[in-house]
Write a protein that holds these residues in place. Sequence first.
Motif, short mmCIF file in Angstrom:
data_model
loop_
_atom_site.label_atom_id
_atom_site.label_comp_id
_atom_site.label_asym_id
_atom_site.label_seq_id
_atom_site.Cartn_x
_atom_site.Cartn_y
_atom_site.Cartn_z
N LYS A 378 53.32 81.04 50.20
CA LYS A 378 52.26 81.79 50.85
C LYS A 378 50.89 81.31 50.36
N GLN A 379 49.99 81.05 51.34
CA GLN A 379 48.63 80.67 51.03
C GLN A 379 47.70 81.88 51.19
N TYR A 380 46.57 81.82 50.49
CA TYR A 380 45.59 82.91 50.58
C TYR A 380 44.22 82.35 50.18
N PRO A 381 43.16 82.94 50.68
CA PRO A 381 41.82 82.47 50.31
C PRO A 381 41.45 82.97 48.90
N ARG A 382 40.64 82.20 48.22
CA ARG A 382 40.12 82.60 46.92
C ARG A 382 38.68 82.10 46.79
N TYR A 383 37.91 82.83 46.02
CA TYR A 383 36.50 82.47 45.84
C TYR A 383 36.01 83.00 44.50
N ALA A 384 34.88 82.49 44.05
CA ALA A 384 34.25 82.96 42.82
C ALA A 384 32.78 82.56 42.85
N TRP A 385 31.99 83.32 42.13
CA TRP A 385 30.58 82.96 41.96
C TRP A 385 30.16 83.26 40.52
N ASN A 386 29.11 82.62 40.10
CA ASN A 386 28.71 82.67 38.70
C ASN A 386 27.19 82.58 38.60
N ILE A 387 26.61 83.32 37.66
CA ILE A 387 25.20 83.15 37.30
C ILE A 387 25.14 82.89 35.81
N GLU A 388 24.20 82.07 35.41
CA GLU A 388 24.08 81.64 34.01
C GLU A 388 22.62 81.63 33.59
N ALA A 389 22.39 81.79 32.31
CA ALA A 389 21.05 81.72 31.74
C ALA A 389 21.16 81.28 30.29
N ALA A 390 20.13 80.60 29.82
CA ALA A 390 20.15 80.10 28.44
C ALA A 390 18.72 80.04 27.91
N ILE A 391 18.59 80.29 26.63
CA ILE A 391 17.33 80.15 25.90
C ILE A 391 17.58 79.15 24.77
N HIS A 392 16.70 78.18 24.66
CA HIS A 392 16.83 77.19 23.59
C HIS A 392 15.42 76.85 23.10
N HIS A 393 15.10 77.42 21.95
CA HIS A 393 13.74 77.28 21.42
C HIS A 393 13.79 77.45 19.91
N ARG A 394 12.80 76.90 19.23
CA ARG A 394 12.70 77.03 17.78
C ARG A 394 11.79 78.20 17.45
N PHE A 395 12.36 79.38 17.33
CA PHE A 395 11.60 80.57 16.98
C PHE A 395 11.35 80.65 15.48
N LEU A 396 12.29 80.15 14.68
CA LEU A 396 12.20 80.22 13.23
C LEU A 396 12.05 78.81 12.65
N GLN A 397 11.43 78.74 11.49
CA GLN A 397 11.22 77.44 10.87
C GLN A 397 12.53 76.83 10.38
N ILE A 398 13.55 77.65 10.17
CA ILE A 398 14.80 77.13 9.62
C ILE A 398 15.58 76.31 10.64
N GLY A 399 15.32 76.50 11.94
CA GLY A 399 16.04 75.71 12.93
C GLY A 399 15.96 76.31 14.32
N GLU A 400 16.58 75.63 15.28
CA GLU A 400 16.53 76.04 16.68
C GLU A 400 17.46 77.23 16.92
N THR A 401 17.05 78.07 17.86
CA THR A 401 17.86 79.21 18.30
C THR A 401 18.31 78.96 19.74
N ARG A 402 19.60 79.21 20.00
CA ARG A 402 20.16 79.03 21.33
C ARG A 402 20.94 80.28 21.74
N VAL A 403 20.65 80.78 22.93
CA VAL A 403 21.34 81.94 23.46
C VAL A 403 21.88 81.57 24.84
N PHE A 404 23.18 81.78 25.07
CA PHE A 404 23.81 81.47 26.35
C PHE A 404 24.53 82.72 26.86
N ALA A 405 24.55 82.87 28.19
CA ALA A 405 25.26 83.99 28.79
C ALA A 405 25.68 83.61 30.21
#
Length: 532
Positions: A378-405
């Motif tokens: 048996k065949q059937y339709p399937r679908y999906a969608w996605n949204i993404e966002a990311a932050i990549h910046h050096r907020f602190l002197q110790i190193g870069e900060t990266r946030v992904f979702a």
Amino acid sequence: MARCLRSKTIGCAAIVALAAAASFPRTAHAQPAQPPPPPPPPPALGPASPPPPDLPPPPPPPWSSNPNVMATEPMPSLAGGSTQSPAATQAGGTLMPAPAAPSAYVWEHQREFERHAAEEDLRFRQEQERNLREHEDHEKWWGWTRWVKISGYLQPQLLWQWYDNAAASPNPAGQSPNAVVAKADTVFNTATGTGVPGLTTNGDYFRLRRARLKVELEPNEWSRFVFEIDPTLAGGPDNATGTIARNVEAQGIAHWSTDVTTTFGMGIFKIPFGFEVLQTDADRPFIERSWWERNVTPGEFDTGAKAYTTALHDRFTAQVAVINGNMQGEKTFSLLPDLNKGKDLVGRVNYNFGPFDVGASGYYGQGQEVSLASLSFKQYPRYAWNIEAAIHHRFLQIGETRVFAEFDRGQNMDRGVNYTAAIALPGLPADIVNGSVVSKDELGYWARIEQDITRWSTLAFRYDFYTPDSAEQTHKADGRDSFGVVAVAHFTKQLQLMLEYNYFIDNVHLPTTPVPYKKGDVFSGVFQVRFP
């Protein structure tokens, strides 16, 4: 006698004038003439003798002579006992030396210098010819290597798993959740007496998680050959069958302008759905991807054709692909590339603003379910969608900060690799030909934060949720929550150690069964080396 002295004085004066004119530059200022000294007193009278003939002036010096070199041979004496040269006289009380012809030593030195220069020129030309021949030989055998890029990484892993309750353990009822007990081998040892050894429920062992070797050959700016392999088999019904191929494709590159490029490819490649699927395993601090990705797009690779476009200094990315829809993580990938005639369409767009980027993805295709019990398809339709966002910046002197979702939503997208068909796959209708499947809606989201602490270490935290059937009561009652933390020690740019701990609560279950509340822990240590 007086007439004779006057004649000599006049001749000498003429010689002095000529020598002075030749010795001083033409631009020199004229000096006031000094009166000649008074004539010497006449000598004592003696017997008369005939006057000597007048001497002619000396010839001018040769042009090649050096006027600053004094003559080395003695000059003959003049009349009156003087020893000065005929070409030198008194002018203002100063004697002017006459130029001398170059000696034999000077000519020999000049010939030696010319011979040495000729030998040096010959040696230089011989060295040039030798270097040219060596370059031609090197190009003949190794010139193609400049178009080759080799990369790869190894991830040996220590895996340590334990369970907090009996519901999460693979052990049968009555056994300790973390005991090692015998387990039937459902792949090989399907009948007794076959001689195939049995298995156990042990979950602590070393293994080779990934070992990738990638070769990219780009003979010109319009074409590329990509070949990536992994000795760990994937895409088969068991661990002994499958394929070592990962990213294997032929690519054509179209440079529309200096800023817009499209890469066309056909073969096996990562599908362009979301950020996490496309991120290489060597860059991600967590050993495994999110639970949505491991159930919906297992293995990340599929076979088909793609077109990837970059523009605006690589800030904008648009990717589209037509694929079989049978992922590499599924057990039929190497047995049958596609189980139906329909092909799936997937695409992604992303724009990088610098300190952050956003993107969206979409998927549409045809799934299928095969029932061996009733020999139904048996065949059937399937679908999906996605949204993404990311932050990549050096907020602190110790190193870069990266946030992904990422946030994912789909229907009939689960492949049934971690849950049973009754839980993950759509329900088959009673009328296989005319009926419709009972669709299931998948929901997933995850977020992680990474903080570099100098260039020597990184700390990261991740929360992950996935449910294969969000319509079952509340999705929290039929999903899996995971909490992970990882510490990475960067010994060099190519060598690092990753220590990761994950805690999960898995409540995925059938609609008619109680919530299982499975709880477990996973510790993983990976010693990774990569190139370049």
